[in-house]
Scaffold this motif. Structure first.
Motif, mmCIF file in Angstrom:
data_model
loop_
_atom_site.group_PDB
_atom_site.id
_atom_site.type_symbol
_atom_site.label_atom_id
_atom_site.label_comp_id
_atom_site.label_asym_id
_atom_site.label_seq_id
_atom_site.Cartn_x
_atom_site.Cartn_y
_atom_site.Cartn_z
ATOM 1 N N ASP A 1 -4.115 7.818 -0.338
ATOM 2 C CA ASP A 1 -4.636 7.157 -0.963
ATOM 3 C C ASP A 1 -4.875 7.382 -2.457
ATOM 4 O OD1 ASP A 1 -7.335 4.533 -0.814
ATOM 5 O OD2 ASP A 1 -7.776 5.891 -2.313
ATOM 6 N N PRO A 38 -2.948 -0.161 -4.527
ATOM 7 C CA PRO A 38 -3.607 0.428 -2.532
ATOM 8 C C PRO A 38 -4.439 -0.954 -2.136
ATOM 9 C CG PRO A 38 -5.342 0.930 -4.385
ATOM 10 C CD PRO A 38 -4.020 1.244 -5.304
ATOM 11 N N SER A 39 -4.652 -1.238 -0.958
ATOM 12 C CA SER A 39 -5.451 -2.554 -0.038
ATOM 13 C C SER A 39 -6.425 -2.668 -0.829
ATOM 14 C CB SER A 39 -5.830 -2.498 1.429
ATOM 15 O OG SER A 39 -6.942 -0.792 1.625
ATOM 16 N N TYR A 40 -7.706 -2.316 -0.793
ATOM 17 C CA TYR A 40 -8.437 -2.458 -2.173
ATOM 18 C C TYR A 40 -8.643 -3.051 -3.166
ATOM 19 C CZ TYR A 40 -8.467 1.797 -3.690
ATOM 20 O OH TYR A 40 -8.314 3.515 -3.611
#
Lengths: 294, 633
Positions: free
Chosen positions: A60, A123-125
Motif C-alpha cells: 500500500d 491504490p483501490s481507494y
C-alpha cells in the motif's frame, strides 16, 4: 457555501502534507544555513520508490512511508557526509549551487530509471470518498493528511522532547559551544540533513498517491516549498507549518475560483510579496547577518 | 635576493602572464571574427552562435555573481525575456525591422532586473537567490498562461530574415560578437571603477563595506542591471535567430544552469573566464545532445559538473591555471610579506587628499562633534548598551575604557550602524544620524576601524584603500579606482602609514599589525571628521604602538577627532583627554585621565585599587599619594 467548506477542508489536508515536507527544508536551513534546492527532487524520489513498491510488491503506497522515510534518511545522511560537509565553511551560495546540481543529477537518474512519462499510483481507494452532508472528501486525501500529521507529530516529538532534539537546537544556536558540551556537531548535522530529507521522502509517498508525477515535477515542488519556508520565516518550524496551511488554502482557492493554470503562479507571487513586505516571514526573526567579529 | 626584488620579480611575472593572456585573447577574437568567412559549416556555426549567447549571458552574470557575490539562478530567464520581447513586438509590428526591437529587449531586461532588485537586494542573505529561482519559474508560467500576448505553449513564430541567403547567419553572428564585445568592455570598465571595488567589497564583507561608504542597495542594483541589459539584447537576437520561441525552450531552467556552469568553469571572478567557460560548456552540451541521447544525459552532465566544480574547482579554470603558472615562476623566491614596515611618510604629503586644518587652540569648551544620548541595545535579555550618554569634543582624542563585556565595541557598532540601536540618539556635527545607514554616516564624516581587522581579504592593499567612498555620486562610482588620482591618493596614505611597499600584496597575506595600518589608511581615505579606533594598540609590537600613537597625535593636531577604545592604559591615559569609562553598558565616569583614574568607582570596577599609571611626563607624579613606584597594569 458547501463548495467553500469543501475547498477549505481539502486545502487544509493538502496543507498538512506541505507542512511535513517544508519542515524538513526549514530545519536544514535553520541548523546549517543550507538552502537545499534538492529537496523537491528527493520528494519525487520518494514518490517513485513508493510507486515501485506498490507496482512490484503490491505494498500500500501510504505504508510506503515506512520504507521511504528510512531509505531517504540514509540517502540524506550520505549526501551530507559526501557533498555538503566538505564545503560547510563556504558561503551559502556554494551550497545552493551544490544542491541545485544534486537536484539535476537526481532528476536525470530518475528519468533514466523510471522514464519521463507521467507516473500515477492508483491504490483501490483512489476513487472513493467520504461524504459528510454535502461535502465529500476523497479517501486518499484524508488518509494522506492523517499519515502526514502522524509523521509530523513524530518529527516534533523528536525535536522538542528528546536529547537529540536539544542537541540539534544547541548545534543550530552555537556550534562551538555545542562541541564544548560534548555534542558532535558534524554527526548532528548529518542526522539533521537525513531527517530533513526523510520528511521529503515521507511526503513523496503521500503526494505520489494524490498527484501524477514526472522527474521534472521537482521544480514545481521546490518552488512551493521555498515559498512556504520564506512565508513562514526561514528556519522557523512553527512558521513553516503555519505557512504551509496558509499556502494550501491560497493555492486551492486560486485553483477553484481563478483557474488551475494560474494556481501554479501562487508560490512565486507569495515569495515576491513576502520579501517585499516582511522579509523575515510570518514567524521568522531577522537573521543576525550583522554579527560582528569581536 | 632581497624581499623587495622578489616583489618586483613577481610583478614582472604577473605582467608576463597578463601579456600572454592578452595575446591569446586577441588571437581568439580574430578567429571568432573570421570564422564565418572561412567556414560555412552550419553545424559549427550554430554551435558558435549558441556559445556566443551563453558567453554574453555568463559575462553578464559575472558582474552580479562573480564580482558582487550574489548568486543568480535566473540569468537564463533574461535571455528568454529578451527573446520574448523581440518575438511579441515583431509579430505585432510585422512591417518594422526586427532589429529595432533588440535594444527594447535590453531595456525590458534592465527594468525587470531593477524591479527584482528592489524586492530582494535591499536586504542581505538568501532572499536574492530565492527570488531569482522564483522569477525563473514565474516568467515561464506567465508565458504559458498569458496566451493573448505570448501565444501560450504553442509559442511564437518570428518573421523570417529578409536578407540574402548568401550571408545567412552573418547578421546574427556578428551582432552577437558585438554584444559580447560590449559586455566584456562593460565588465572590464566596472572592474576598474569605484563601483567595481565597491562590489568586490560587498562580496568580501558587506557590513564592513557599508562602514567605508559603499551604498549597498544602490550598488548591488546597478550591478544587477549591468549584468542583464546586454543579456536581454542577446536574448532578442537569439530569438530572432531561432525564428520560433516557446516557453519550454526560452525559459528552460537548463539555460540558466548552462550559463552558471559557463561562469563557474571559466572562473567566476575573472573577465575572460565566462567566455572560455561558454565555449567549453556549449560544445559539451551539443555533444551530449547528439551522441548521448540528450534529455537525462544532459541533466547528469550539468548536475554532475555543477557538483564537481563546487567541490573541487570553486575558482574555475583560468584562476587555477594562473596560480599554477605563478607558483612555477616564483618558486624559491622570498615573498614581500616579511619585509619591514616603512617608517612612514610625512603628513604634509597628505594635504591633497585629507582636509587638514590647524586645530583651533585656546577654545575653552569646543563644541561636541559626537553626542550620544541614552543609547540602548539589547540582545535578547542581555542589555549590552543600557542608556549610554557621552560626548566627543571637536578636535579631541577621546578615550573609551571599561572592563571586557562593558559594551565598548557594541557602542562602536551602534555609532556606525554595524548594529542598529534599539533607542537613543546619535548626533554627529549637530546632525542627528541614528536613522541613517552606515554608508551615510561614513559620508558625513565617520570612520571606524575594527578590533579584529576586517580588510577585504581577496583584494590587494591598494584596492582595499581605494574601496572607500567618501560620498555618493554617480560620477564618483564611474571614476577609475585602480589608477589615476584615486590610486595616487591611496598610495600617499599608504606611504604615510608605512605600507606603500605592500600595495600589490593581497590583504590576506599581511600580518595582523600590517593589517591594522592598512585599515587605518582605508579609513583615512574617507577623510573622516571623527575616527573611531577599536583597540589600535592591541596585538602589535611596542615600536608600532609608538608609531600608532604618533600618527594619532599628528592627525589630531591637524584637526582630526578621535574616539579610541583601548585596554592599554598607559597608551590611553597618555593620549586621550577626556576619557569615558563604561561599565555594565552605562557611562560610569567621564573626565580627564587624572579624574578618571582617581574615581573610586572606576578603580573598583576596572583599574583595580593598586593601579598606578605611568607618569604622563618625566616630572614627578601630580598626585604623590598614588605611590612612588611606577607599575604597569
Amino acid at each position: 457555501m458547501s463548495e467553500l467548506v469543501q475547498t477549505l477542508a481539502l486545502s487544509l489536508l493538502v496543507g498538512g502534507i506541505y507542512a511535513l515536507v517544508a519542515s524538513g527544508l526549514t530545519l536544514i536551513f535553520g541548523v546549517m544555513r543550507v538552502i537545499n534546492i534538492a529537496h523537491g527532487a528527493f520528494l519525487i524520489l520518494g514518490s517513485f520508490l513508493t510507486y515501485t513498491l506498490w507496482d512490484a510488491l503490491g505494498l500500500d503506497p501510504l505504508l510506503g512511508v515506512l520504507v521511504t522515510t528510512p531509505v531517504v534518511f540514509a540517502l540524506g545522511w550520505a549526501v551530507y557526509r559526501l557533498f555538503v560537509r566538505p564545503i560547510r565553511d563556504a558561503p551559502m551560495s556554494s551550497t545552493v549551487l551544490l544542491t541545485f546540481g544534486l537536484a539535476l543529477v537526481t532528476e536525470g537518474v530518475m528519468g533514466s530509471v523510471w522514464g519521463n512519462d507521467s507516473t500515477a499510483i492508483r491504490p483501490s481507494y483512489v476513487n472513493s470518498s467520504f461524504h459528510l452532508g454535502s461535502v465529500f472528501l476523497p479517501e486518499a486525501q484524508v488518509y494522506g493528511g492523517v499519515v502526514a500529521a502522524v509523521v509530523l507529530v513524530g518529527f516534533w516529538v523528536l525535536l522538542t522532547r528528546t536529547w537529540l532534539g536539544r542537541a540539534i537546537r544547541a548545534a543550530a544556536t552555537n556550534p562551538a559551544s555545542a562541541e564544548l558540551v560534548g555534542i558532535k556537531v558534524t554527526s548532528v548535522a548529518a542526522l539533521v540533513f537525513g531527517l530533513g530529507l526523510a520528511a521529503a521522502g515521507a511526503g513523496g509517498s503521500i503526494i505520489g498517491v494524490l498527484y501524477p508525477f514526472v522527474p521534472g515535477s521537482h521544480y514545481l515542488w521546490i518552488s512551493r516549498l521555498l515559498a512556504i519556508v520564506v512565508l513562514g520565516g526561514l528556519g522557523s518550524l512553527e512558521g513553516a507549518v503555519l505557512a504551509a496551511l496558509v499556502f494550501g488554502v491560497a493555492e486551492t482557492v486560486t485553483a477553484v475560483y481563478v483557474s488551475p493554470a494560474w494556481a501554479t503562479a501562487v508560490p512565486y507571487v507569495i515569495v515576491f510579496a513576502v520579501l517585499l513586505v516582511r522579509p523575515q516571514g510570518l514567524l521568522g526573526t531577522r537573521l543576525r547577518d550583522d554579527a560582528v567579529a569581536a | 635576493m632581497s624581499a623587495a626584488e622578489g616583489g618586483v620579480a613577481r610583478v614582472r611575472d604577473a605582467a608576463g602572464i597578463l601579456w600572454v593572456g592578452r595575446g591569446i585573447a586577441v588571437v581568439a577574437g580574430l578567429l571568432l571574427v573570421a570564422f564565418p568567412l572561412l567556414s560555412d559549416d552550419q553545424y559549427y556555426q550554430n554551435m558558435v552562435i549558441l556559445s556566443l549567447v551563453f558567453a554574453v549571458a555568463a559575462t553578464g552574470l559575472s558582474i552580479i555573481t562573480g564580482l558582487t557575490g550574489y548568486v543568480s539562478l535566473g540569468q537564463g530567464a533574461f535571455v528568454g525575456l529578451g527573446g520574448y520581447t523581440v518575438g511579441v513586438l515583431a509579430t505585432h509590428h510585422p512591417d518594422t525591422s526586427v532589429w529595432v526591437w533588440v535594444p527594447v529587449a535590453g531595456l525590458v531586461a534592465a527594468a525587470v532586473a531593477l524591479a527584482l532588485g528592489l524586492v530582494s537586494l535591499r536586504t542581505r542573505g538568501p532572499a536574492f537567490v530565492i527570488i531569482t529561482v522564483a522569477f525563473l519559474f514565474l516568467v515561464q508560467v506567465v508565458a504559458i498562461n498569458w496566451r493573448s500576448v505570448s501565444g501560450g505553449t504553442e509559442g511564437l513564430s518570428l518573421p523570417l530574415p529578409t536578407w540574402s541567403a548568401d550571408i545567412a547567419n552573418w547578421p546574427f553572428y556578428y551582432s552577437l560578437v558585438g554584444l559580447l564585445a560590449l559586455q566584456l568592455l562593460l565588465s572590464w570598465w566596472i572592474r576598474r571603477t569605484k563601483l567595481g571595488t565597491g562590489l568586490v567589497a560587498i562580496r568580501e564583507d558587506e557590513t564592513k563595506a557599508a562602514t567605508i561608504g559603499v551604498n549597498l542597495p544602490v550598488e548591488k542594483m546597478i550591478a544587477f542591471v549591468a549584468s542583464t541589459v546586454l543579456v536581454g539584447m542577446a536574448g532578442g537576437v537569439y530569438g530572432y535567430y531561432l525564428t520560433f520561441i516557446d516557453p519550454r525552450g526560452m525559459f528552460n531552467i537548463l539555460l540558466s544552469v548552462e550559463t552558471m556552469l559557463a561562469l563557474l568553469v571559466g572562473g567566476k571572478a575573472t573577465l575572460w573566464g565566462p567566455v572560455l567557460g561558454a565555449f567549453i560548456v556549449e560544445p559539451l552540451n551539443e555533444y551530449t545532445n547528439n551522441n548521448l541521447g540528450g534529455g537525462n544525459a544532459r541533466l547528469l552532465l550539468f548536475g554532475g559538473l555543477l557538483v564537481v566544480i563546487v567541490l573541487f574547482l570553486p575558482q574555475g579554470v583560468l584562476p587555477a591555471v594562473e596560480s599554477l603558472l605563478t607558483r612555477l615562476r616564483t618558486r624559491g623566491r622570498a615573498g614581500l610579506v616579511g619585509a619591514r614596515i616603512g617608517t612612514g611618510g610625512g603628513i604634509s604629503s597628505l594635504t591633497g587628499h585629507l582636509s587638514l586644518v590647524d586645530r583651533p587652540t585656546g577654545e575653552a569648551s569646543p563644541p561636541p562633534l559626537l553626542e550620544v544620548k541614552d543609547l540602548r541595545k539589547s540582545f535578547g535579555g542581555l542589555r549590552a548598551v543600557d542608556g549610554v550618554h557621552l560626548t566627543v569634543p571637536e578636535g579631541s582624542i577621546t578615550g573609551l575604557i571599561g572592563p571586557n563585556g562593558s559594551g565598548k565595541t557594541t557602542l562602536f557598532n551602534l555609532i556606525d550602524d554595524t548594529i542598529r540601536a534599539d533607542s537613543g540618539e546619535i548626533w554627529l556635527g549637530g546632525e542627528r544620524i541614528d536613522g541613517l545607514p552606515s554608508w551615510s554616516r561614513a559620508h558625513r564624516g565617520l570612520g571606524r576601524t575594527f578590533q579584529i581587522t576586517r580588510l577585504f581579504r581577496e583584494m590587494t592593499v591598494l584596492e582595499n584603500v581605494v574601496a572607500a567612498q567618501r560620498s555618493f555620486s554617480w560620477g564618483q562610482l564611474g571614476r577609475i579606482a585602480v589608477s589615476g588620482a584615486e590610486a595616487r591618493a591611496a598610495e600617499e596614505l599608504l606611504e604615510y602609514v608605512g605600507m606603500r611597499a605592500f600595495r600589490d600584496q593581497r590583504a590576506n597575506d599581511l600580518s595582523y599589525g600590517q593589517q591594522k595600518l592598512v585599515e587605518l589608511a582605508q579609513v583615512l581615505m574617507l577623510d573622516p571628521r571623527l575616527i573611531l579606533l577599536d583597540e589600535p594598540a592591541g596585538g602589535i609590537n611596542p615600536v608600532l604602538i609608538d608609531r600608532m600613537s604618533e600618527m594619532i597625535r599628528e592627525l589630531n593636531s591637524y584637526g582630526k577627532t578621535f574616539l579610541i577604545v583601548e585596554h592599554n592604559m598607559p597608551f590611553v591615559l597618555g593620549l586621550c583627554d577626556p576619557v569615558h569609562v563604561l561599565g555594565h553598558g552605562r557611562t560610569m565616569a567621564s573626565g580627564t585621565p587624572d579624574e578618571v583614574q582617581a574615581d573610586p568607582a572606576v578603580l573598583d570596577a576596572y583599574l583595580g585599587e593598586d593601579f598606578v599609571p605611568e607618569p604622563r611626563d618625566p616630572v614627578a607624579p601630580e598626585n604623590p599619594s598614588m605611590g612612588e613606584e611606577v607599575r604597569r597594569p
